[in-house]
Write a protein that holds these residues in place. Sequence first.
Motif, PDB file in Angstrom:
ATOM      1  N   MET A   1       0.855  -1.174   0.000  1.00  0.00           N
ATOM      2  CA  MET A   1       0.000   0.000   0.000  1.00  0.00           C
ATOM      3  C   MET A   1       0.896   1.230   0.000  1.00  0.00           C
ATOM      4  O   MET A   1       1.954   1.241   0.610  1.00  0.00           O
ATOM      5  CB  MET A   1      -0.879  -0.002   1.253  1.00  0.00           C
ATOM      6  CG  MET A   1      -1.733   1.225   1.343  1.00  0.00           C
ATOM      7  SD  MET A   1      -2.702   1.409   2.853  1.00  0.00           S
ATOM      8  CE  MET A   1      -3.240  -0.219   3.207  1.00  0.00           C
ATOM      9  N   GLY A  34      -8.069   0.449  -7.264  1.00  0.00           N
ATOM     10  CA  GLY A  34      -6.915   0.532  -6.372  1.00  0.00           C
ATOM     11  C   GLY A  34      -6.991   1.648  -5.348  1.00  0.00           C
ATOM     12  O   GLY A  34      -6.200   1.690  -4.412  1.00  0.00           O
ATOM     13  N   ILE A  36      -8.114   3.575  -2.129  1.00  0.00           N
ATOM     14  CA  ILE A  36      -8.582   3.128  -0.814  1.00  0.00           C
ATOM     15  C   ILE A  36      -9.308   4.242  -0.077  1.00  0.00           C
ATOM     16  O   ILE A  36     -10.443   4.070   0.350  1.00  0.00           O
ATOM     17  CB  ILE A  36      -7.407   2.589   0.031  1.00  0.00           C
ATOM     18  CG1 ILE A  36      -6.814   1.352  -0.656  1.00  0.00           C
ATOM     19  CG2 ILE A  36      -7.866   2.289   1.464  1.00  0.00           C
ATOM     20  CD1 ILE A  36      -5.527   0.861  -0.047  1.00  0.00           C
ATOM     21  N   TRP A  71      -3.538   4.139  -1.692  1.00  0.00           N
ATOM     22  CA  TRP A  71      -3.669   3.297  -2.884  1.00  0.00           C
ATOM     23  C   TRP A  71      -3.167   1.890  -2.598  1.00  0.00           C
ATOM     24  O   TRP A  71      -2.224   1.707  -1.820  1.00  0.00           O
ATOM     25  CB  TRP A  71      -2.858   3.888  -4.040  1.00  0.00           C
ATOM     26  CG  TRP A  71      -3.366   5.221  -4.467  1.00  0.00           C
ATOM     27  CD1 TRP A  71      -3.004   6.436  -3.965  1.00  0.00           C
ATOM     28  CD2 TRP A  71      -4.363   5.471  -5.440  1.00  0.00           C
ATOM     29  NE1 TRP A  71      -3.715   7.431  -4.588  1.00  0.00           N
ATOM     30  CE2 TRP A  71      -4.559   6.865  -5.506  1.00  0.00           C
ATOM     31  CE3 TRP A  71      -5.105   4.653  -6.282  1.00  0.00           C
ATOM     32  CZ2 TRP A  71      -5.458   7.459  -6.361  1.00  0.00           C
ATOM     33  CZ3 TRP A  71      -6.011   5.248  -7.151  1.00  0.00           C
ATOM     34  CH2 TRP A  71      -6.178   6.636  -7.187  1.00  0.00           C
ATOM     35  N   ARG A  72      -3.771   0.922  -3.258  1.00  0.00           N
ATOM     36  CA  ARG A  72      -3.347  -0.471  -3.142  1.00  0.00           C
ATOM     37  C   ARG A  72      -1.906  -0.630  -3.636  1.00  0.00           C
ATOM     38  O   ARG A  72      -1.119  -1.367  -3.058  1.00  0.00           O
ATOM     39  CB  ARG A  72      -4.304  -1.351  -3.929  1.00  0.00           C
ATOM     40  CG  ARG A  72      -4.098  -2.843  -3.742  1.00  0.00           C
ATOM     41  CD  ARG A  72      -5.080  -3.636  -4.581  1.00  0.00           C
ATOM     42  NE  ARG A  72      -4.964  -3.238  -5.977  1.00  0.00           N
ATOM     43  CZ  ARG A  72      -5.980  -3.118  -6.825  1.00  0.00           C
ATOM     44  NH1 ARG A  72      -7.204  -3.389  -6.429  1.00  0.00           N
ATOM     45  NH2 ARG A  72      -5.788  -2.758  -8.069  1.00  0.00           N
ATOM     46  N   SER A  73      -1.554   0.106  -4.714  1.00  0.00           N
ATOM     47  CA  SER A  73      -0.196   0.012  -5.267  1.00  0.00           C
ATOM     48  C   SER A  73       0.164   1.322  -5.965  1.00  0.00           C
ATOM     49  O   SER A  73      -0.701   2.128  -6.307  1.00  0.00           O
ATOM     50  CB  SER A  73      -0.106  -1.135  -6.281  1.00  0.00           C
ATOM     51  OG  SER A  73      -0.810  -0.794  -7.468  1.00  0.00           O
ATOM     52  N   ASP A  76      -1.458   1.551  -9.364  1.00  0.00           N
ATOM     53  CA  ASP A  76      -2.842   2.046  -9.347  1.00  0.00           C
ATOM     54  C   ASP A  76      -2.866   3.569  -9.330  1.00  0.00           C
ATOM     55  O   ASP A  76      -3.669   4.197 -10.028  1.00  0.00           O
ATOM     56  CB  ASP A  76      -3.600   1.515  -8.119  1.00  0.00           C
ATOM     57  CG  ASP A  76      -3.882   0.033  -8.205  1.00  0.00           C
ATOM     58  OD1 ASP A  76      -4.073  -0.487  -9.323  1.00  0.00           O
ATOM     59  OD2 ASP A  76      -3.913  -0.614  -7.141  1.00  0.00           O
TER      60      ASP A  76
END
Length: 118
Positions: A1, A34, A36, A71-73, A76
Motif C-alpha cells: 500500500m 486501487g 482506498i 492506494w493499493r499500489s 494504481d
Amino acid sequence: MIVVTNRIPVAEGHEIDFEDRFRERVHLVDQHPGFIRNEVHRPRPMKMDRETGAWSPDPDKQGYYEVKTWWRSFDDFVAWTKSESFREAHRDRPPKEMFAGPNVLEVHEVFTSTDLDV
C-alpha cells in the motif's frame, strides 16, 4: 500500500475557498481501481516550549494543507494520473493567488501500521 501526499501552502484569506473545493469535489478518484481513501488535513502550525511542555500557535510558520490518498499500489496511483477522470477532476484549476508557494508531492510506502496487517 502507498500513501500519496500533496502538501499545499494555501495563501492567507483563501482557506475557506480551498476547503470548499474539496467539500464540493466530484469524487472521481473514489471510483478508480486501487483507490482506498482520501483525506484532507487542515494545518495547525504550533510550537512547543520544551521547558514547560506547553503548546501554542506559531504565527511565524507557514502551514501546509495535506491532501492524502491511499492506494493499493503505486501502479494504481499512476494509472489514476493518466486517466481521463484525473484530467476531469483537475480541469478547474484554482487561481494562482490561492497559493503561498509551490506544492510538494510525496509518495510513501506503508510498511507498518497499527490498524492494518501490512
